[in-house]
Scaffold this motif. Sequence first.
Motif, short mmCIF file in Angstrom:
data_model
loop_
_atom_site.label_atom_id
_atom_site.label_comp_id
_atom_site.label_asym_id
_atom_site.label_seq_id
_atom_site.Cartn_x
_atom_site.Cartn_y
_atom_site.Cartn_z
N VAL A 4 -22.94 -24.41 -36.47
CA VAL A 4 -23.47 -24.68 -37.79
C VAL A 4 -24.89 -25.20 -37.62
O VAL A 4 -25.13 -26.15 -36.87
N GLY A 5 -25.85 -24.56 -38.30
CA GLY A 5 -27.23 -25.00 -38.24
C GLY A 5 -27.52 -26.00 -39.34
O GLY A 5 -26.78 -26.11 -40.33
N SER A 6 -28.60 -26.73 -39.17
CA SER A 6 -28.96 -27.72 -40.19
C SER A 6 -29.38 -27.06 -41.49
O SER A 6 -29.50 -27.73 -42.52
N ASP A 7 -29.62 -25.74 -41.49
CA ASP A 7 -29.89 -25.02 -42.73
C ASP A 7 -28.61 -24.60 -43.43
O ASP A 7 -28.66 -23.97 -44.49
N GLY A 8 -27.46 -24.92 -42.83
CA GLY A 8 -26.18 -24.61 -43.45
C GLY A 8 -25.56 -23.30 -43.02
O GLY A 8 -24.41 -23.02 -43.37
N THR A 9 -26.28 -22.47 -42.26
CA THR A 9 -25.73 -21.20 -41.84
C THR A 9 -24.75 -21.40 -40.69
O THR A 9 -24.86 -22.35 -39.92
N VAL A 10 -23.80 -20.47 -40.57
CA VAL A 10 -22.75 -20.57 -39.57
C VAL A 10 -22.67 -19.28 -38.78
O VAL A 10 -23.11 -18.22 -39.24
N ALA A 11 -22.07 -19.37 -37.59
CA ALA A 11 -21.86 -18.18 -36.76
C ALA A 11 -20.72 -18.47 -35.80
O ALA A 11 -20.46 -19.62 -35.45
N GLY A 12 -20.02 -17.42 -35.38
CA GLY A 12 -18.97 -17.56 -34.39
C GLY A 12 -17.61 -17.84 -35.00
O GLY A 12 -17.43 -17.85 -36.23
N SER A 13 -16.65 -18.09 -34.12
CA SER A 13 -15.27 -18.31 -34.57
C SER A 13 -14.48 -18.96 -33.45
O SER A 13 -14.70 -18.67 -32.27
N VAL A 14 -13.55 -19.84 -33.82
CA VAL A 14 -12.61 -20.39 -32.84
C VAL A 14 -11.18 -20.04 -33.20
O VAL A 14 -10.24 -20.42 -32.50
N SER A 15 -11.00 -19.33 -34.32
CA SER A 15 -9.66 -18.94 -34.75
C SER A 15 -9.79 -17.69 -35.59
O SER A 15 -10.86 -17.09 -35.66
N GLY A 16 -8.72 -17.31 -36.24
CA GLY A 16 -8.78 -16.17 -37.13
C GLY A 16 -9.36 -16.52 -38.49
O GLY A 16 -9.21 -15.77 -39.44
N GLY A 17 -10.01 -17.67 -38.58
CA GLY A 17 -10.60 -18.10 -39.84
C GLY A 17 -9.84 -19.23 -40.50
O GLY A 17 -10.25 -19.74 -41.54
N CYS A 18 -8.72 -19.66 -39.86
CA CYS A 18 -7.85 -20.63 -40.52
C CYS A 18 -8.28 -22.08 -40.34
O CYS A 18 -7.78 -22.96 -41.05
N VAL A 19 -9.18 -22.39 -39.42
CA VAL A 19 -9.62 -23.78 -39.25
C VAL A 19 -11.13 -23.93 -39.40
O VAL A 19 -11.64 -25.06 -39.34
N GLU A 20 -11.85 -22.84 -39.59
CA GLU A 20 -13.30 -22.93 -39.63
C GLU A 20 -13.82 -23.79 -40.78
O GLU A 20 -14.82 -24.49 -40.63
N SER A 21 -13.16 -23.75 -41.94
CA SER A 21 -13.63 -24.56 -43.07
C SER A 21 -13.63 -26.04 -42.72
O SER A 21 -14.58 -26.77 -43.04
#
Length: 312
Positions: free
Chosen positions: A40-57
């Motif tokens: 997560v950048g300080s501009d709020g943009t995100v990249a990558g993944s550690v799961s299928g999307g279920c814990v990223e939020s």
Amino acid sequence: MLDQAAEICRRLDAGQRVAAATVVRVEGSAPRAVGSSFVVGSDGTVAGSVSGGCVESDLVERCRGVLDGGPAHVVSYGVGDDLGGPGLTCGGTITVLVHEVSALAAGALHQVRRAAEGLDACVALDGDGRACTDDPLVTLRTPAAHPLLVVGASEHAVALTRLAATCGFAVTVLDQRPLFATKERFPDAYAVVRDWPDRWLASHPLTAAHAVAVLTHDERVDVPTLTAALASPARYVGAMGSRTTHARRVEAMRAAGVGADALARLRSPIGLDLGGSTPEEVALSILAEVVMTRHAATGRPLSTTAGPVHGR
């Protein structure tokens, strides 16, 4: 973290601060391996993944907390206990280190930049997200990018280069025609070389890590190029063309002295049988065969196999 090195460096070069959520331990079945990260950048943009999307939020908020001055910390996710709560659906558990990458020491950031350039890199981190040498929480390593030589600057080569670069390959495009072999046509290539392929190969030996995809359809180029590639230890050598073209090319290589064992290594017609015909679909077919060969996998549908899906 190193898997997102290019994204991290892009944000750092833009003057951003960057936080990362990096998988440091996996138990049981999980979507991503140790070292996978979400940034997560300080501009709020995100990249990558550690799961299928279920814990990223949840991790977005944790990374923002670190960027707001909160401490680095470790968090684990298993099967969610509460409906709507963060958790995995695959039955396993992942442990994640949430830390600020932009706060790393210069030596560690140098390793991140090495990874972004496709070079081998290594960073050891403690539980506070700091680079360390003793008793690390996790040691992250990335090998040099997989080298892929694409011979022939065709539209199929454009599509293959774009897809392969996205998948972590360092692609060299090789073609003797200046009109076609340009960096503008191949912005994702590690290098674009204007030279006769067999002449270039004579001074640039291939290694066992190399994959070679010959996409030229020109026997004047194909035969000497494939002869050189098959004489090398390159792990994968493939050539585009119909079965008729393949048969004619094989006869020409036999006449040039290429032996049966070398010819048996040639994957032609190139790619897996996916049924597609557009340059992008053909590129997917070729890259799938390259990856399958690298991992000594079967290429069969996972629904017809047994055993773990990940961790091969």
